[in-house]
Enzyme design. Structure first.
Site, short mmCIF file in Angstrom:
data_model
loop_
_atom_site.label_atom_id
_atom_site.label_comp_id
_atom_site.label_asym_id
_atom_site.label_seq_id
_atom_site.Cartn_x
_atom_site.Cartn_y
_atom_site.Cartn_z
N LYS A 21 0.82 -1.23 0.00
CA LYS A 21 0.00 0.00 0.00
C LYS A 21 0.85 1.27 0.00
CE LYS A 21 -0.46 0.18 5.00
NZ LYS A 21 -0.99 -0.50 6.15
N ARG A 32 -6.24 0.27 17.47
CA ARG A 32 -6.84 0.42 16.15
C ARG A 32 -7.73 -0.82 16.00
NH1 ARG A 32 -3.36 1.17 10.66
NH2 ARG A 32 -3.45 -1.09 10.70
C1 LIG Z 1 0.06 -1.02 6.82
C2 LIG Z 1 -0.04 -2.29 7.57
C3 LIG Z 1 1.09 -3.11 7.69
C4 LIG Z 1 2.45 -2.73 7.15
O1 LIG Z 1 2.99 -1.70 7.94
P1 LIG Z 1 4.50 -1.21 7.74
O2 LIG Z 1 4.77 -0.41 8.96
O3 LIG Z 1 4.53 -0.41 6.49
O4 LIG Z 1 5.36 -2.41 7.65
C5 LIG Z 1 0.93 -4.32 8.34
N1 LIG Z 1 -0.25 -4.69 8.86
C6 LIG Z 1 -1.35 -3.92 8.78
C7 LIG Z 1 -2.62 -4.39 9.38
C8 LIG Z 1 -1.28 -2.69 8.14
O5 LIG Z 1 -2.36 -1.91 8.06
#
Ligand SMILES: *Cc1c(COP(=O)(O)O)cnc(C)c1O
Length: 363
Positions: free
Chosen positions: A39, A134
């Site tokens: 993402k 969250r």
């Molecule tokens: C965005 C996200 C990640 C990845 O996070 P990074 O800090 O970019 O490695 C992993 N798990 C969830 C649920 C996320 O929303």
């Protein structure tokens, strides 16, 4: 209209692939598999291909359209949704992905019904909220009951395991103790369903610190990593880890100079508000040489997330479509039409890769 050359973001795909292989390799030493989270780079298929070729187990995103793009591009890795599914997207979740993260019984029931309709088995990870506040079950008894229900009653779902997320809203650190809490929840569920869970997903980039330090609990066998692969900057910036074996410059932002003039450094007239309704502090440093760039906040978000690569160049400020540089002390003699390069942080990579004014160039 002819496509303009600038602003552009240059993406070094070989560097990206190296970063994927490095993280996948480090995790493999600890028996951990990696979901590559795409993402941060807006799921650009050319980038996703580096994740796939670099050996991740799953391609993961919070957004289904990015996973659809990956599939259309010919990426063959299994896909994973890492935001709790919207009820309105259940049909596509089941059609497109093999695995999703979940925290609501209503959603799990909808996934089960849809999987039955499509003649599929859909894998789920139940999320535990360990304090980041969250997503995830707060009440671990409720979570265990949900797991038992998935296992025993929702025949089109497969309970793949449990997971957690820290360091996103609540700034909670992925300590060994936090991850032990997750393993404890997993073992409580295993006790109730009478079998081992396949996946214990101990977080994102911030949990990669535990891999580097070698103190990640043994049963954690799955991480979801985005920033730590795309940029590898946060662990060094916030926690002082040595990331020198990774490329922190996969992304370079380039913009064109449209004006170079000597001007006062303090606005002239009555000070009110800027383009965004704020009143910044202006330091009066007398007349200074400045360059104006054809790129602005609409393209990259915040000036705090981009870093001029020229020595002696300082960002003074920006509006939607302009960025103002102080070049008085620059080593280079800037002219109209020159190109200025910037290193960029995650928060800006998200913007520039998702902005139709910024051309994407692979190097
Ligand atoms: C965005 C996200 C990640 C990845 O996070 P990074 O800090 O970019 O490695 C992993 N798990 C969830 C649920 C996320 O929303």
């Amino acid at each position: 209209m002819k496509k303009q050359g600038y602003p552009r973001v240059e993406i070094n795909l070989d560097y990206l692939k190296h970063n994927v292989e490095y993280v996948v390799g480090k995790c493999a030493e600890k028996g951990i598999e990696v979901a590559g989270v795409i993402k941060g780079t807006t799921g650009i298929p050319q980038c996703v291909k580096q994740f796939a070729d670099g050996g991740v187990k799953y391609i993961a995103s919070s957004r289904l359209e990015q996973l659809q793009d990956a599939k259309d591009f010919g990426i063959e890795k299994p896909l994973m949704l890492i935001r709790i599914p919207m009820l309105s997207e259940i049909e596509d979740v089941v059609r497109l992905t093999e695995l999703s993260l979940n925290s609501e019984m209503e959603v799990l029931e909808a996934l089960n019904a849809e999987a039955g309709k499509q003649g599929k088995k859909h894998k789920v990870i139940l999320m535990a909220d360990l304090g980041d506040l969250r997503e995830g079950f707060w009440d671990k008894e409720e979570m265990t009951e949900a797991a038992v229900k998935v296992e025993k009653e929702l025949e089109h779902l497969e309970l793949a395991g449990v997971g957690t997320n820290v360091g996103c809203y609540g700034s909670i650190l992925a300590t060994e103790e936090k991850l032990d809490e997750l393993v404890a929840v997993a073992e409580q569920i295993e006790g109730r369903i009478g079998r081992q869970l396949e996946l214990i997903s101990g977080g994102a980039t911030s949990s990669f610190m535990r891999v580097i330090d070698g103190d990640i609990p043994e049963r954690v066998n799955f991480l979801r990593i985005g920033e730590g692969i795309l940029l590898a900057r946060d662990l060094e910036l916030f926690y002082g880890y040595d990331m020198s074996e990774m490329h922190q410059d996969v992304y370079t932002l380039k913009a064109e100079v449209i004006e170079v003039k000597d001007k006062p450094s303090h606005p002239v007239g009555e000070i009110a508000v800027d383009a965004f309704g704020h009143t910044p502090e202006y330091v009066d440093r007398g007349i200074r040489r400045r360059a104006l760039l054809a790129i602005g906040k609409v393209d990259y978000g915040s000036i705090d997330e981009i870093f001029p690569q020229d020595e002696g160049v300082e960002i003074l400020g920006a509006s939607s479509d302009h960025t103002i540089l102080d070049i008085e002390d620059a080593k280079r003699d800037f002219k109209v039409g020159d190109i200025v390069s910037f290193g960029i942080n995650y928060a800006s990579v998200v913007y520039v890769t998702n902005c139709r004014n910024v051309q994407i160039v692979y190097v």
